[in-house]
Structures are given as C-alpha cells and as structure tokens.
Design an enzyme around this catalytic site. Sequence first.
Site, PDB file in Angstrom:
ATOM      1  N   CYS A 152       0.867  -1.175   0.000  1.00 57.49           N
ATOM      2  CA  CYS A 152       0.000   0.000   0.000  1.00 57.49           C
ATOM      3  C   CYS A 152       0.906   1.228   0.000  1.00 57.49           C
ATOM      4  O   CYS A 152       2.123   1.101  -0.079  1.00 57.49           O
ATOM      5  CB  CYS A 152      -1.003  -0.009   1.154  1.00 57.49           C
ATOM      6  SG  CYS A 152      -0.362   0.343   2.799  1.00 57.49           S
ATOM      7  N   HIS A 211      15.471 -12.757  12.292  1.00 55.03           N
ATOM      8  CA  HIS A 211      15.199 -12.612  13.720  1.00 55.03           C
ATOM      9  C   HIS A 211      13.730 -12.774  14.087  1.00 55.03           C
ATOM     10  O   HIS A 211      13.435 -13.143  15.225  1.00 55.03           O
ATOM     11  CB  HIS A 211      15.661 -11.240  14.207  1.00 55.03           C
ATOM     12  CG  HIS A 211      17.144 -11.067  14.153  1.00 55.03           C
ATOM     13  ND1 HIS A 211      17.784  -9.981  14.703  1.00 55.03           N
ATOM     14  CD2 HIS A 211      18.134 -11.837  13.614  1.00 55.03           C
ATOM     15  CE1 HIS A 211      19.090 -10.090  14.504  1.00 55.03           C
ATOM     16  NE2 HIS A 211      19.319 -11.202  13.832  1.00 55.03           N
TER      17      HIS A 211
END
Length: 145
Positions: free
Chosen positions: A65, A98
């Site tokens: 977006c 991570h």
Amino acid sequence: MKIAIGNDHAGTEYKLAVIGLLKSMGIEVLNHGTDGTDSVDYPDFVHPVARDVEEGTVTYGIIICGSGNGASMTANKHQKVRCALCWTKEIVALAREHNDANILSLPARYISLPQALEMVKTFLSTDFEGGRHERRIEKIPCANP
C-alpha cells in the site's frame, strides 16, 4: 512455493512487477489485490492474504500500500501472521532472520520499484535463524498458538 499478494490502488504497479518477478522464479502467485488505480480500501485486499498465510495455503504473503502501515496493521491482526513493514533489504533480512516474518509489507510511495524487487528477493532468500529468536517470537501473542 506459493505466495499470496495483495495491494491497494497505490501498490498496483509494484504488485504487477512483483508478480512478474515471482513467476520468473517459478513461484505460484495468488493475486488478491486490485489491478486498478481507483481508490480502494486496503483491508479488503490484505485480509485474504493474511488468511492464506494463517491457514497455511501459501508459504508467504506480500502486501503493498502507499505507506505499508495500514496493510501491515491489518495483516498483524491475524493469528500466525508476523508481518514486517520494511524500507530496506537489510531490514527485510533482519525481519526474516530474527522475527521469522511470513508477510512482507512494502510502502510503494516511499521505495523505488527496483528497491521493492530487491526486497522481495531478500525476503525469499533469507532463512529464520531460530535459536534465541525462537524464544522471542514465541512470546508474541498468537504467533504460534
């Protein structure tokens, strides 16, 4: 591999380029996004991507977006979704390594198309490191119910 993709009007050009890249890599794509530039509501196109990831019908999702924020907020309402709004390929790599991000949110109005394509490549080629990071993502409510 199968990837779901969704976008609003601000992300149509980027989505079409990302789909081209994914298909050139032999990846099956489920297109939940708009193909036009008329104003639409991003949740209508993000929820189907997040549901696909949540239900395990796809490996990953990509949402696009204008700022990436609304799309990311919407996707992260779903269980089992870890959507990362990323601005650089370095952040993309960290989100995968991570955080085991399974949806990439791209801010079409703030990154170039070549950057977006590089970010998608990084997202797909970076593995989750596990270890100490596994313990952390398990503490995210509903991340692994």
